[in-house]
Design a protein around this motif. Structure first.
Motif, PDB file in Angstrom:
ATOM      1  N   PRO A  67       4.074 -13.595   2.502  1.00 54.69           N
ATOM      2  CA  PRO A  67       5.209 -12.839   1.953  1.00 54.69           C
ATOM      3  C   PRO A  67       4.872 -11.422   1.511  1.00 54.69           C
ATOM      4  CG  PRO A  67       5.229 -15.085   1.123  1.00 54.69           C
ATOM      5  CD  PRO A  67       3.956 -14.929   1.891  1.00 54.69           C
ATOM      6  N   ASP A  68       3.635 -11.164   1.116  1.00 58.58           N
ATOM      7  CA  ASP A  68       3.254  -9.820   0.690  1.00 58.58           C
ATOM      8  C   ASP A  68       3.497  -8.769   1.770  1.00 58.58           C
ATOM      9  OD1 ASP A  68       2.500 -10.657  -1.777  1.00 58.58           O
ATOM     10  OD2 ASP A  68       0.354 -10.701  -1.370  1.00 58.58           O
ATOM     11  N   PHE A  69       3.569  -9.193   3.042  1.00 52.39           N
ATOM     12  CA  PHE A  69       3.684  -8.248   4.148  1.00 52.39           C
ATOM     13  C   PHE A  69       5.065  -8.255   4.807  1.00 52.39           C
ATOM     14  CE2 PHE A  69      -0.754  -9.726   3.955  1.00 52.39           C
ATOM     15  CZ  PHE A  69      -1.381  -8.525   3.651  1.00 52.39           C
ATOM     16  N   TRP A  70       6.013  -8.980   4.262  1.00 50.64           N
ATOM     17  CA  TRP A  70       7.303  -9.123   4.920  1.00 50.64           C
ATOM     18  C   TRP A  70       8.039  -7.787   5.075  1.00 50.64           C
ATOM     19  CZ3 TRP A  70       9.824 -14.199   2.670  1.00 50.64           C
ATOM     20  CH2 TRP A  70       9.134 -15.304   3.207  1.00 50.64           C
ATOM     21  N   CYS A  71       7.824  -6.851   4.166  1.00 51.61           N
ATOM     22  CA  CYS A  71       8.521  -5.571   4.246  1.00 51.61           C
ATOM     23  C   CYS A  71       7.661  -4.478   4.867  1.00 51.61           C
ATOM     24  CB  CYS A  71       8.991  -5.137   2.853  1.00 51.61           C
ATOM     25  SG  CYS A  71      10.303  -6.185   2.164  1.00 51.61           S
ATOM     26  N   ASP A  72       6.538  -4.826   5.432  1.00 51.52           N
ATOM     27  CA  ASP A  72       5.650  -3.820   6.010  1.00 51.52           C
ATOM     28  C   ASP A  72       6.245  -3.158   7.251  1.00 51.52           C
ATOM     29  OD1 ASP A  72       3.776  -4.063   4.087  1.00 51.52           O
ATOM     30  OD2 ASP A  72       2.183  -4.844   5.347  1.00 51.52           O
ATOM     31  N   SER A  73       7.058  -3.894   7.990  1.00 54.32           N
ATOM     32  CA  SER A  73       7.674  -3.338   9.192  1.00 54.32           C
ATOM     33  C   SER A  73       9.002  -4.028   9.440  1.00 54.32           C
ATOM     34  CB  SER A  73       6.758  -3.532  10.414  1.00 54.32           C
ATOM     35  OG  SER A  73       6.690  -4.906  10.767  1.00 54.32           O
ATOM     36  N   TYR A  74       9.857  -3.351  10.206  1.00 52.65           N
ATOM     37  CA  TYR A  74      11.160  -3.940  10.521  1.00 52.65           C
ATOM     38  C   TYR A  74      10.989  -5.229  11.327  1.00 52.65           C
ATOM     39  CZ  TYR A  74      15.942  -4.417  12.180  1.00 52.65           C
ATOM     40  OH  TYR A  74      17.185  -4.906  12.446  1.00 52.65           O
ATOM     41  N   GLN A 116      17.017  -7.580   2.333  1.00 51.44           N
ATOM     42  CA  GLN A 116      16.300  -7.513   1.059  1.00 51.44           C
ATOM     43  C   GLN A 116      15.301  -6.356   1.036  1.00 51.44           C
ATOM     44  OE1 GLN A 116      16.933 -10.134   2.866  1.00 51.44           O
ATOM     45  NE2 GLN A 116      17.395 -11.956   1.638  1.00 51.44           N
ATOM     46  N   CYS A 117      14.576  -6.163   2.134  1.00 48.68           N
ATOM     47  CA  CYS A 117      13.603  -5.069   2.198  1.00 48.68           C
ATOM     48  C   CYS A 117      14.300  -3.716   2.143  1.00 48.68           C
ATOM     49  CB  CYS A 117      12.766  -5.184   3.466  1.00 48.68           C
ATOM     50  SG  CYS A 117      11.651  -6.614   3.504  1.00 48.68           S
ATOM     51  N   GLN A 118      15.420  -3.598   2.833  1.00 48.37           N
ATOM     52  CA  GLN A 118      16.154  -2.334   2.820  1.00 48.37           C
ATOM     53  C   GLN A 118      16.727  -2.046   1.432  1.00 48.37           C
ATOM     54  OE1 GLN A 118      18.941  -2.882   6.042  1.00 48.37           O
ATOM     55  NE2 GLN A 118      17.533  -2.028   7.573  1.00 48.37           N
ATOM     56  N   TRP A 160       3.848  -0.690  -3.449  1.00 45.58           N
ATOM     57  CA  TRP A 160       5.290  -0.707  -3.667  1.00 45.58           C
ATOM     58  C   TRP A 160       5.876   0.706  -3.587  1.00 45.58           C
ATOM     59  CZ3 TRP A 160       4.174  -3.974  -8.609  1.00 45.58           C
ATOM     60  CH2 TRP A 160       3.844  -5.277  -8.217  1.00 45.58           C
ATOM     61  N   ILE A 161       5.195   1.661  -4.189  1.00 45.01           N
ATOM     62  CA  ILE A 161       5.692   3.040  -4.174  1.00 45.01           C
ATOM     63  C   ILE A 161       5.649   3.597  -2.748  1.00 45.01           C
ATOM     64  CG2 ILE A 161       5.243   5.384  -4.959  1.00 45.01           C
ATOM     65  CD1 ILE A 161       4.271   4.194  -7.607  1.00 45.01           C
ATOM     66  N   SER A 162       4.571   3.347  -2.037  1.00 44.01           N
ATOM     67  CA  SER A 162       4.441   3.835  -0.664  1.00 44.01           C
ATOM     68  C   SER A 162       5.549   3.282   0.215  1.00 44.01           C
ATOM     69  CB  SER A 162       3.071   3.441  -0.081  1.00 44.01           C
ATOM     70  OG  SER A 162       2.037   4.094  -0.771  1.00 44.01           O
ATOM     71  N   TYR A 163       5.908   2.021   0.011  1.00 38.28           N
ATOM     72  CA  TYR A 163       6.993   1.452   0.793  1.00 38.28           C
ATOM     73  C   TYR A 163       8.317   2.127   0.473  1.00 38.28           C
ATOM     74  CZ  TYR A 163      10.327  -1.681   2.877  1.00 38.28           C
ATOM     75  OH  TYR A 163      11.371  -2.171   3.614  1.00 38.28           O
ATOM     76  N   LYS A 164       8.551   2.395  -0.829  1.00 39.26           N
ATOM     77  CA  LYS A 164       9.807   3.005  -1.227  1.00 39.26           C
ATOM     78  C   LYS A 164       9.978   4.410  -0.656  1.00 39.26           C
ATOM     79  CE  LYS A 164      11.155   0.783  -5.580  1.00 39.26           C
ATOM     80  NZ  LYS A 164      12.600   0.794  -5.364  1.00 39.26           N
ATOM     81  N   ILE A 165       8.881   5.177  -0.624  1.00 37.97           N
ATOM     82  CA  ILE A 165       9.000   6.563  -0.185  1.00 37.97           C
ATOM     83  C   ILE A 165       8.677   6.710   1.307  1.00 37.97           C
ATOM     84  CG2 ILE A 165       8.497   7.449  -2.465  1.00 37.97           C
ATOM     85  CD1 ILE A 165       5.680   8.040  -1.630  1.00 37.97           C
ATOM     86  N   GLY A 166       8.388   5.582   1.975  1.00 35.30           N
ATOM     87  CA  GLY A 166       8.245   5.591   3.418  1.00 35.30           C
ATOM     88  C   GLY A 166       6.933   6.091   3.954  1.00 35.30           C
ATOM     89  N   ARG A 167       5.871   5.983   3.187  1.00 38.70           N
ATOM     90  CA  ARG A 167       4.559   6.427   3.681  1.00 38.70           C
ATOM     91  C   ARG A 167       3.897   5.323   4.498  1.00 38.70           C
ATOM     92  NH1 ARG A 167       1.905   9.489  -1.575  1.00 38.70           N
ATOM     93  NH2 ARG A 167       3.314  11.258  -1.598  1.00 38.70           N
TER      94      ARG A 167
END
Length: 267
Positions: free
Chosen positions: A60-67, A78-80, A260-267
């Motif tokens: 689950p830690d990687f579920w939002c890593d990519s579309y 949820q990721c969006q 978490w921050i990197s995911y939010k800002i799209g890095r």
């Protein structure tokens, strides 16, 4: 799993012949045939569900890593939503004044975390831990009366001044507590609360300090989904993880916040 199929059911008939079934009356739909149909549908649905579960084999830690992974694990929405939420990540530290592990976390990590992520996180501090409210209305603390007094003083500091001012005081105060009583430790660190010293001391010596500790008790005992059974305990956006998750948060909080921050800002 593919359902069995008999090719004879779909074989062409000889020219001019009639299928034997046309001379037979249409069979009545019996309860037995209906039950078979329901059973068949259940098997198909179960197979589909099993196939979906097997497709999502990523932790689950990687579920939002990519579309692609979010789609496979059915968490795209949820990721969006998490990415679109521009509010700072709320980090709540549940602690008690004289817990050695709490003191170590506060004096060695808290200041660096705040300085590095202060624009992206909101830090909340709840000085209560394993203290207890007795039926008499008194408070009993895990490490004795000194801890009760220290918890109450920090509740007053957090109530009177802003976090950016409270954190340096609390770091200094926790270091000083190892060798000094509460009043001397407060005086030793008074530089950080100079303009609010008397207001904080009045709070500490009055019923207001006790009220703030009761609020801290309520905040600690009502977190969800898992109860606080040890400190330091890290609550993320008002969610309390299980014990294993908390241990991970305490030891790797810096790396987790970065992710978490990197995911939010799209890095």
């Amino acid at each position: 799993m593919a359902l069995p199929r008999s090719d004879r059911l779909f074989a062409p008939l000889p020219p001019g012949s009639q299928p034997a079934s046309l001379a037979i009356a249409r069979p009545r739909r019996t309860m037995s045939s209906m039950s078979s149909a329901v059973l068949l549908l259940t098997v198909v649905v179960a197979a589909a569900v099993t196939g979906t579960a097997q497709a999502c084999n990523i932790p689950p830690d990687f579920w939002c890593d990519s579309y692609e992974i979010a789609q496979r694990c059915n968490v795209v929405a949820q990721c969006q939503a998490f990415k679109a939420d521009r509010r700072p990540i709320k980090i709540t530290l549940m602690y008690e004044a004289l817990c050695p592990y709490c003191q170590r976390f506060i004096t060695n990590q808290l200041g660096n975390l705040y300085n590095q992520f202060r624009h992206n996180v909101e830090i909340e501090m709840i000085p209560w831990g394993n203290s207890r409210l007795l039926r008499t209305g008194q408070i009993s603390c895990n490490h004795g009366q000194k801890e009760c007094d220290a918890n109450r003083l920090m509740s007053c500091v957090i109530d009177v001044v802003k976090v950016k001012q409270a954190i340096p005081f609390i770091i200094c105060f926790e270091r000083a507590l190892s060798s000094q009583p509460v009043d001397q430790a407060m005086h030793h660190c008074s530089t950080f609360i100079r303009n609010n010293y008397h207001e904080i001391k009045t709070c500490f010596q009055s019923e207001r300090g006790v009220q703030l500790q009761r609020q801290a008790a309520h905040r600690t005992t009502t977190v969800r989904a898992h109860p606080i059974i040890e400190v330091p305990y890290i609550v993320i956006n008002d969610y309390s993880p299980n014990l294993d998750g908390n241990n991970l948060n305490v030891s790797n909080l810096k790396d987790l916040i970065k992710k978490w921050i990197s995911y939010k800002i799209g890095r």
